[in-house]
Write a protein that holds these residues in place. Structure first.
Motif, PDB file in Angstrom:
ATOM      1  N   ASN A  13       0.827  -1.227   0.000  1.00  0.00           N
ATOM      2  CA  ASN A  13       0.000   0.000   0.000  1.00  0.00           C
ATOM      3  C   ASN A  13       0.850   1.261   0.000  1.00  0.00           C
ATOM      4  N   ARG A  16      -0.437   4.557  -1.444  1.00  0.00           N
ATOM      5  CA  ARG A  16      -1.493   5.217  -0.666  1.00  0.00           C
ATOM      6  C   ARG A  16      -0.876   5.978   0.508  1.00  0.00           C
ATOM      7  N   TRP A  20      -0.832  10.025   1.357  1.00  0.00           N
ATOM      8  CA  TRP A  20      -1.208  10.723   2.595  1.00  0.00           C
ATOM      9  C   TRP A  20      -0.236  11.877   2.866  1.00  0.00           C
ATOM     10  N   VAL A  93     -11.826   8.817  -3.679  1.00  0.00           N
ATOM     11  CA  VAL A  93     -10.369   8.663  -3.538  1.00  0.00           C
ATOM     12  C   VAL A  93      -9.767   9.808  -2.735  1.00  0.00           C
ATOM     13  N   GLY A  96      -9.825   8.478   0.780  1.00  0.00           N
ATOM     14  CA  GLY A  96      -8.910   7.375   1.047  1.00  0.00           C
ATOM     15  C   GLY A  96      -7.451   7.692   0.825  1.00  0.00           C
ATOM     16  N   TRP A  97      -7.176   8.627  -0.070  1.00  0.00           N
ATOM     17  CA  TRP A  97      -5.796   8.830  -0.498  1.00  0.00           C
ATOM     18  C   TRP A  97      -5.214  10.190  -0.125  1.00  0.00           C
ATOM     19  N   ARG A 206     -10.684   4.942  11.272  1.00  0.00           N
ATOM     20  CA  ARG A 206     -11.437   5.929  10.492  1.00  0.00           C
ATOM     21  C   ARG A 206     -12.857   6.117  11.042  1.00  0.00           C
ATOM     22  N   CYS A 268      -9.713   2.450  -1.430  1.00  0.00           N
ATOM     23  CA  CYS A 268      -8.349   2.588  -0.897  1.00  0.00           C
ATOM     24  C   CYS A 268      -7.432   1.454  -1.366  1.00  0.00           C
ATOM     25  N   GLU A 270      -6.911  -1.387  -0.044  1.00  0.00           N
ATOM     26  CA  GLU A 270      -6.321  -2.217   1.016  1.00  0.00           C
ATOM     27  C   GLU A 270      -6.750  -3.668   0.828  1.00  0.00           C
TER      28      GLU A 270
END
Lengths: 298, 196
Positions: A13, A16, A20, A93, A96-97, A206, A268, A270
């Motif tokens: 990941n 991603r 962040w 997105v 999530g990103w 989250r 995301c 994952e």
């Protein structure tokens, strides 16, 4: 999850998690590089930070009938509309990103080695969805009442703002100690709930995004529509799935049960990166039975 | 059936929590980081008034903040620092004004945090470009952060002054909004507690 598996997940990941960090630097002051660029382009000389591009306030204005504010704050409005259009075409997105608020709480939760049994987790995505839209309905009603000047209710959009709290913490971290000297009750509650209760003490961190973010909830709704129209989405092949539960173990949005709950999923990836039987994938367009990832759920 | 009940219950619980948080926010907005509107010229604002000009109607009133009416977390964890804030300064006059700001009768440290899409001199608290008639200062955010010494916190009246907005060229006062920090009185504020 063992240390070795954690390392694998971290590697898979990596884009991603890198995203962040990019999200932090392009939205959060004192950097706010993207906002700074936009301000420079339009000749705005004020100092940009995460609060100046708040994407919740435009929603509040819409529901409270203060539409004139949308034109008065074109940058905020532009960012919010961009996030919602992206949610339609590519899923949420941004959530999530890029969203620094969600990223920080998820990163905190993943970094703190607290056993699962101490973390709040709603395992049924239908109930998680219900909690999310219970909040959104309340948020809309509060905005309407504020717009109607109903005197017993105050706006919750600014009073409980995790973006302001994050911005203040970042300012404090980068030398502006004044930013962390003043705390009002709303910001104290947000700090406790966003980082502790909904972050560290919530499964995959989250909780704020699921339970208290109006932008996330609206993006989720739009993504559900987008997915039905065939836009970018995560799919699960029920034929390949071995029901090992790895996907729900890593899903930060509690979106995976027997199906993927679209209104929670943030694309995301994952689950895509974690699934040992490769039952998950990302797709565009409508699927046919003959497609490798076929038998799409939800 | 059980699942359906849980789904409905979850929805109702979150809905009620959200509505209650709105009610609680309403009580906090009168005593913590009170937001208020400013219009010039309005003279000495001794009572609630509504001014109408190019923009939306502007409500102003003397600001009385009861520190005892703040939330429990605030009073427990961060009692000695209070703030007021504005995002709205309008020029309702028929001529432009270069606006200067001053907090009067301050006897303890107050920090100014100002951000605006309008040239501002932090040393003199002056917007250095004249604000045309009917315009507001764009993208404005001013927070005044009052650092109240502990020995003031037992007083009935902690701060009794106000915000003066004046024409920086002529020195002529345009608007004065009285501001009072007290303990144990009903608060009254000039505007609603929301950003922008």
């Amino acid at each position: 999850m063992s240390l070795e598996r954690k390392k694998q997940a971290l590697f898979k990941n990596k884009y991603r998690y890198l995203s962040w960090i990019i999200g932090f630097f392009i939205f959060v002051g004192p950097f706010a590089l993207l906002t700074r660029l936009v301000y420079f382009a339009i000749g705005n000389i004020s100092t940009p930070d995460l609060h100046t591009i708040c994407m919740r306030m435009p929603l509040d204005w819409v529901f409270s009938g203060r539409l004139y504010n949308l034109l008065g704050q074109p940058v905020m409005t532009g960012f919010t509309v961009s996030v919602l259009i992206t949610a339609l075409l590519a899923g949420p997105v941004f959530c999530g990103w890029l969203c620094p608020v969600g990223a920080v709480s998820e990163a905190f939760s993943r970094a703190v080695p607290l056993p699962k049994k101490f973390r709040f987790h709603v395992k049924d995505p239908s109930i998680a969805r219900s909690l999310r839209f219970g909040f959104l309905t309340g948020f809309i009603l509060v905005s309407i009442l504020v717009g109607l000047r109903y005197t017993y209710v105050g706006g919750i959009c600014c009073r409980y703002c995790p973006a302001s709290v994050l911005q203040n913490l970042a300012d404090g971290l980068f030398g502006n100690t004044l930013a962390i000297e003043y705390w009002h009750t709303g910001s104290i509650l947000v700090l406790i709930f966003w980082l502790l209760v909904c972050g560290i003490f919530t499964f995959n961190g989250r909780g704020w995004c699921i339970l208290f973010c109006p932008l996330g909830a609206v993006s989720g709704l739009i993504h559900a529509i987008g997915a039905k129209l065939g836009f970018y989405r995560t799919v699960k092949n029920k034929g390949t799935c071995k029901n090992c539960g790895s996907c729900s173990d890593v899903c930060p949005m509690w979106a995976i049960g027997s199906d993927i709950e679209r209104t929670l999923c943030i694309n995301c990836k994952e689950c895509v990166n974690r699934c040992p039987s490769r039952a998950f994938g990302m797709v565009w367009g409508r699927l046919k039975e003959s497609d490798p990832i076929g038998n799409e759920s939800s | 059936m059980r699942s359906r009940t849980l789904i409905i219950l979850a929805f109702i619980i979150m809905f009620c929590i959200t509505i209650y948080s709105g009610v609680y926010a309403n009580s906090l907005s009168k005593a913590e980081i009170v937001h208020f509107w400013v219009a010039v010229p309005a003279g000495n604002v001794t009572e609630p008034i509504t001014l109408r000009g190019a923009g939306p109607p502007i409500n102003m009133a003397p600001i009385i903040i009861d520190l005892d009416a703040r939330g429990l977390p605030k009073n427990l964890l961060n009692p000695n620092i209070e703030a007021i804030s504005t995002h709205w300064i309008y020029n309702l006059d028929k001529r432009p004004h270069k606006l200067g700001l001053d907090l009067l009768n301050v006897t303890f440290p107050v920090e100014w945090e100002v951000s605006a899409d309008w040239p501002y001199d932090p040393a003199t608290h002056t917007f250095t470009k004249p604000l045309p008639p009917g315009q507001r200062i764009p993208n404005l955010s001013i927070d005044w952060i009052f650092k109240i010494p502990a020995y003031y916190m037992d007083e009935q009246v902690i701060y009794d002054g106000g915000l003066l907005v004046f024409d920086a060229d002529s020195g002529q006062p345009l608007t004065f909004i009285p501001i009072k920090f007290v303990r144990g009185e009903i608060s009254s504020v000039g505007g609603t507690g929301s950003c922008h």
